[in-house]
Design a protein around this motif. Sequence first.
Motif, PDB file in Angstrom:
ATOM      1  N   GLU A 121       0.831  -1.198   0.000  1.00 22.17           N
ATOM      2  CA  GLU A 121       0.000   0.000   0.000  1.00 22.17           C
ATOM      3  C   GLU A 121       0.870   1.254   0.000  1.00 22.17           C
ATOM      4  O   GLU A 121       1.849   1.357   0.729  1.00 22.17           O
ATOM      5  CB  GLU A 121      -0.908   0.004   1.234  1.00 22.17           C
ATOM      6  N   GLY A 122       0.500   2.212  -0.841  1.00 21.22           N
ATOM      7  CA  GLY A 122       1.230   3.472  -0.900  1.00 21.22           C
ATOM      8  C   GLY A 122       2.277   3.533  -1.983  1.00 21.22           C
ATOM      9  O   GLY A 122       2.799   4.604  -2.285  1.00 21.22           O
ATOM     10  N   ASP A 123       2.633   2.383  -2.610  1.00 19.64           N
ATOM     11  CA  ASP A 123       3.617   2.418  -3.685  1.00 19.64           C
ATOM     12  C   ASP A 123       3.003   3.039  -4.936  1.00 19.64           C
ATOM     13  O   ASP A 123       1.863   2.748  -5.284  1.00 19.64           O
ATOM     14  CB  ASP A 123       4.093   0.996  -4.019  1.00 19.64           C
ATOM     15  N   PRO A 124       3.752   3.899  -5.628  1.00 22.29           N
ATOM     16  CA  PRO A 124       3.244   4.497  -6.861  1.00 22.29           C
ATOM     17  C   PRO A 124       3.261   3.481  -7.989  1.00 22.29           C
ATOM     18  O   PRO A 124       3.883   2.443  -7.903  1.00 22.29           O
ATOM     19  CB  PRO A 124       4.249   5.623  -7.132  1.00 22.29           C
ATOM     20  N   ARG A 125       2.571   3.763  -9.069  1.00 23.73           N
ATOM     21  CA  ARG A 125       2.569   2.879 -10.213  1.00 23.73           C
ATOM     22  C   ARG A 125       2.418   3.684 -11.490  1.00 23.73           C
ATOM     23  O   ARG A 125       1.448   4.408 -11.651  1.00 23.73           O
ATOM     24  CB  ARG A 125       1.412   1.879 -10.110  1.00 23.73           C
ATOM     25  N   GLY A 126       3.379   3.592 -12.367  1.00 17.25           N
ATOM     26  CA  GLY A 126       3.297   4.242 -13.672  1.00 17.25           C
ATOM     27  C   GLY A 126       2.653   3.300 -14.666  1.00 17.25           C
ATOM     28  O   GLY A 126       1.844   2.463 -14.306  1.00 17.25           O
ATOM     29  N   ILE A 127       3.010   3.435 -15.939  1.00 16.88           N
ATOM     30  CA  ILE A 127       2.416   2.533 -16.927  1.00 16.88           C
ATOM     31  C   ILE A 127       3.450   1.569 -17.480  1.00 16.88           C
ATOM     32  O   ILE A 127       3.256   0.974 -18.528  1.00 16.88           O
ATOM     33  CB  ILE A 127       1.740   3.315 -18.065  1.00 16.88           C
ATOM     34  N   GLY A 128       4.559   1.391 -16.775  1.00 16.72           N
ATOM     35  CA  GLY A 128       5.501   0.359 -17.145  1.00 16.72           C
ATOM     36  C   GLY A 128       6.615   0.842 -18.049  1.00 16.72           C
ATOM     37  O   GLY A 128       6.657   1.988 -18.495  1.00 16.72           O
ATOM     38  N   LEU A 129       7.529  -0.073 -18.338  1.00 23.66           N
ATOM     39  CA  LEU A 129       8.690   0.275 -19.139  1.00 23.66           C
ATOM     40  C   LEU A 129       8.346   0.564 -20.591  1.00 23.66           C
ATOM     41  O   LEU A 129       9.186   1.069 -21.332  1.00 23.66           O
ATOM     42  CB  LEU A 129       9.729  -0.848 -19.055  1.00 23.66           C
ATOM     43  N   TYR A 130       7.118   0.244 -21.014  1.00 26.69           N
ATOM     44  CA  TYR A 130       6.751   0.620 -22.379  1.00 26.69           C
ATOM     45  C   TYR A 130       6.814   2.138 -22.543  1.00 26.69           C
ATOM     46  O   TYR A 130       7.122   2.642 -23.624  1.00 26.69           O
ATOM     47  CB  TYR A 130       5.353   0.131 -22.763  1.00 26.69           C
ATOM     48  N   GLU A 131       6.524   2.864 -21.480  1.00 26.47           N
ATOM     49  CA  GLU A 131       6.602   4.320 -21.548  1.00 26.47           C
ATOM     50  C   GLU A 131       8.022   4.769 -21.866  1.00 26.47           C
ATOM     51  O   GLU A 131       8.236   5.800 -22.516  1.00 26.47           O
ATOM     52  CB  GLU A 131       6.137   4.938 -20.227  1.00 26.47           C
ATOM     53  N   VAL A 132       9.023   3.994 -21.427  1.00 26.86           N
ATOM     54  CA  VAL A 132      10.413   4.309 -21.762  1.00 26.86           C
ATOM     55  C   VAL A 132      10.630   4.161 -23.261  1.00 26.86           C
ATOM     56  O   VAL A 132      11.266   5.006 -23.899  1.00 26.86           O
ATOM     57  CB  VAL A 132      11.391   3.410 -20.970  1.00 26.86           C
ATOM     58  N   LEU A 133      10.105   3.066 -23.836  1.00 31.20           N
ATOM     59  CA  LEU A 133      10.215   2.875 -25.280  1.00 31.20           C
ATOM     60  C   LEU A 133       9.578   4.037 -26.034  1.00 31.20           C
ATOM     61  O   LEU A 133      10.141   4.566 -26.994  1.00 31.20           O
ATOM     62  CB  LEU A 133       9.537   1.565 -25.704  1.00 31.20           C
ATOM     63  N   ARG A 134       8.385   4.422 -25.613  1.00 36.38           N
ATOM     64  CA  ARG A 134       7.659   5.485 -26.294  1.00 36.38           C
ATOM     65  C   ARG A 134       8.410   6.814 -26.180  1.00 36.38           C
ATOM     66  O   ARG A 134       8.517   7.566 -27.156  1.00 36.38           O
ATOM     67  CB  ARG A 134       6.254   5.628 -25.718  1.00 36.38           C
ATOM     68  N   ALA A 135       8.943   7.092 -24.995  1.00 32.14           N
ATOM     69  CA  ALA A 135       9.688   8.341 -24.804  1.00 32.14           C
ATOM     70  C   ALA A 135      10.981   8.332 -25.619  1.00 32.14           C
ATOM     71  O   ALA A 135      11.347   9.347 -26.231  1.00 32.14           O
ATOM     72  CB  ALA A 135      10.005   8.536 -23.319  1.00 32.14           C
ATOM     73  N   LEU A 136      11.674   7.202 -25.645  1.00 33.51           N
ATOM     74  CA  LEU A 136      12.921   7.114 -26.406  1.00 33.51           C
ATOM     75  C   LEU A 136      12.666   7.231 -27.901  1.00 33.51           C
ATOM     76  O   LEU A 136      13.524   7.713 -28.648  1.00 33.51           O
ATOM     77  CB  LEU A 136      13.647   5.807 -26.088  1.00 33.51           C
ATOM     78  N   HIS A 137      11.491   6.780 -28.344  1.00 35.92           N
ATOM     79  CA  HIS A 137      11.131   6.941 -29.747  1.00 35.92           C
ATOM     80  C   HIS A 137      11.090   8.427 -30.101  1.00 35.92           C
ATOM     81  O   HIS A 137      11.620   8.860 -31.135  1.00 35.92           O
ATOM     82  CB  HIS A 137       9.777   6.283 -30.023  1.00 35.92           C
ATOM     83  N   PHE A 138      10.487   9.239 -29.242  1.00 36.73           N
ATOM     84  CA  PHE A 138      10.440  10.678 -29.476  1.00 36.73           C
ATOM     85  C   PHE A 138      11.831  11.303 -29.349  1.00 36.73           C
ATOM     86  O   PHE A 138      12.210  12.181 -30.136  1.00 36.73           O
ATOM     87  CB  PHE A 138       9.483  11.353 -28.494  1.00 36.73           C
ATOM     88  N   LEU A 139      12.604  10.844 -28.366  1.00 39.49           N
ATOM     89  CA  LEU A 139      13.924  11.412 -28.100  1.00 39.49           C
ATOM     90  C   LEU A 139      14.984  10.918 -29.077  1.00 39.49           C
ATOM     91  O   LEU A 139      16.130  11.367 -29.022  1.00 39.49           O
ATOM     92  CB  LEU A 139      14.360  11.069 -26.673  1.00 39.49           C
ATOM     93  N   ARG A 140      14.610   9.971 -29.951  1.00 38.22           N
ATOM     94  CA  ARG A 140      15.537   9.353 -30.909  1.00 38.22           C
ATOM     95  C   ARG A 140      16.676   8.650 -30.173  1.00 38.22           C
ATOM     96  O   ARG A 140      17.840   8.699 -30.593  1.00 38.22           O
ATOM     97  CB  ARG A 140      16.094  10.396 -31.887  1.00 38.22           C
ATOM     98  N   GLY A 141      16.314   8.020 -29.057  1.00 39.21           N
ATOM     99  CA  GLY A 141      17.308   7.380 -28.208  1.00 39.21           C
ATOM    100  C   GLY A 141      17.358   5.880 -28.372  1.00 39.21           C
ATOM    101  O   GLY A 141      16.912   5.324 -29.380  1.00 39.21           O
ATOM    102  N   ALA A 142      17.883   5.213 -27.361  1.00 37.72           N
ATOM    103  CA  ALA A 142      18.052   3.763 -27.409  1.00 37.72           C
ATOM    104  C   ALA A 142      18.014   3.192 -26.004  1.00 37.72           C
ATOM    105  O   ALA A 142      18.244   3.907 -25.017  1.00 37.72           O
ATOM    106  CB  ALA A 142      19.374   3.396 -28.085  1.00 37.72           C
ATOM    107  N   ILE A 143      17.716   1.894 -25.922  1.00 35.03           N
ATOM    108  CA  ILE A 143      17.695   1.188 -24.639  1.00 35.03           C
ATOM    109  C   ILE A 143      18.397  -0.145 -24.789  1.00 35.03           C
ATOM    110  O   ILE A 143      18.276  -0.813 -25.828  1.00 35.03           O
ATOM    111  CB  ILE A 143      16.246   0.992 -24.135  1.00 35.03           C
ATOM    112  N   GLN A 144      19.167  -0.528 -23.785  1.00 37.52           N
ATOM    113  CA  GLN A 144      19.832  -1.824 -23.731  1.00 37.52           C
ATOM    114  C   GLN A 144      19.476  -2.469 -22.390  1.00 37.52           C
ATOM    115  O   GLN A 144      19.536  -1.816 -21.352  1.00 37.52           O
ATOM    116  CB  GLN A 144      21.343  -1.659 -23.870  1.00 37.52           C
TER     117      GLN A 144
END
Length: 212
Positions: A121-144
């Motif tokens: 109880e009390g832990d936050p929750r985002g929408i997961g690591l897919y949001e990282v993929l989506r953000a990196l797509h805009f930022l023209r970045g990469a993930i390993q």
Amino acid sequence: MPNEELVLKWRDALTSVVFELFENTQIHARFGYDRRTLKADVIRAILVRTVVVQTGGNPVLQKKLGAAVECLEISVVDSGVGFFGSKHKRALLASDSLAEEWTCLRECLDKHSEEAQHLPEGDPRGIGLYEVLRALHFLRGAIQVRSGRTKAYRSFFTGDHQIQMESRESRTRPGMPKVRMLDFDNPVRPSPTENTEVKGVAIRTLVPLGWL
């Protein structure tokens, strides 16, 4: 000079990368297979620095590397139970197939609508690591990503191959990345390369600087 709207979008996308990486290690790396908090000596670390690279992914897919690119690297490392352990609530066994572990890694990059019911109880929750993929797509970045016996990556660098994308007509994620990762050691293989097993998870993200 970049316009104000683009700067704000860049800032928000970078914030999403940092938040989701922090949250992922906060939620998954602190708990054991029984969902109890691990001992205090569990390793969790974050690295932020500038680096110079020529590609965000594996150069095997490129006939010729482009110019060197200055990037902001944001990486997180933990010694928790890893993606496989977090999903299956047990240690990885030699009898577990590499294909199953690869599928687990991909699923962990997607949204987790069921995750909240298992959190303290009390832990936050985002929408997961897919949001990282989506953000990196805009930022023209990469993930390993390194977890268990797998080592994967996804690159949106200018010049890197832009594959595994949703169509513009998609009802759920038009023009966005599919939940797919490429094998870091041999991205042209139809199946992942097996690596020496590691404990925990290491995620490295690269965000090119200077394109705004």
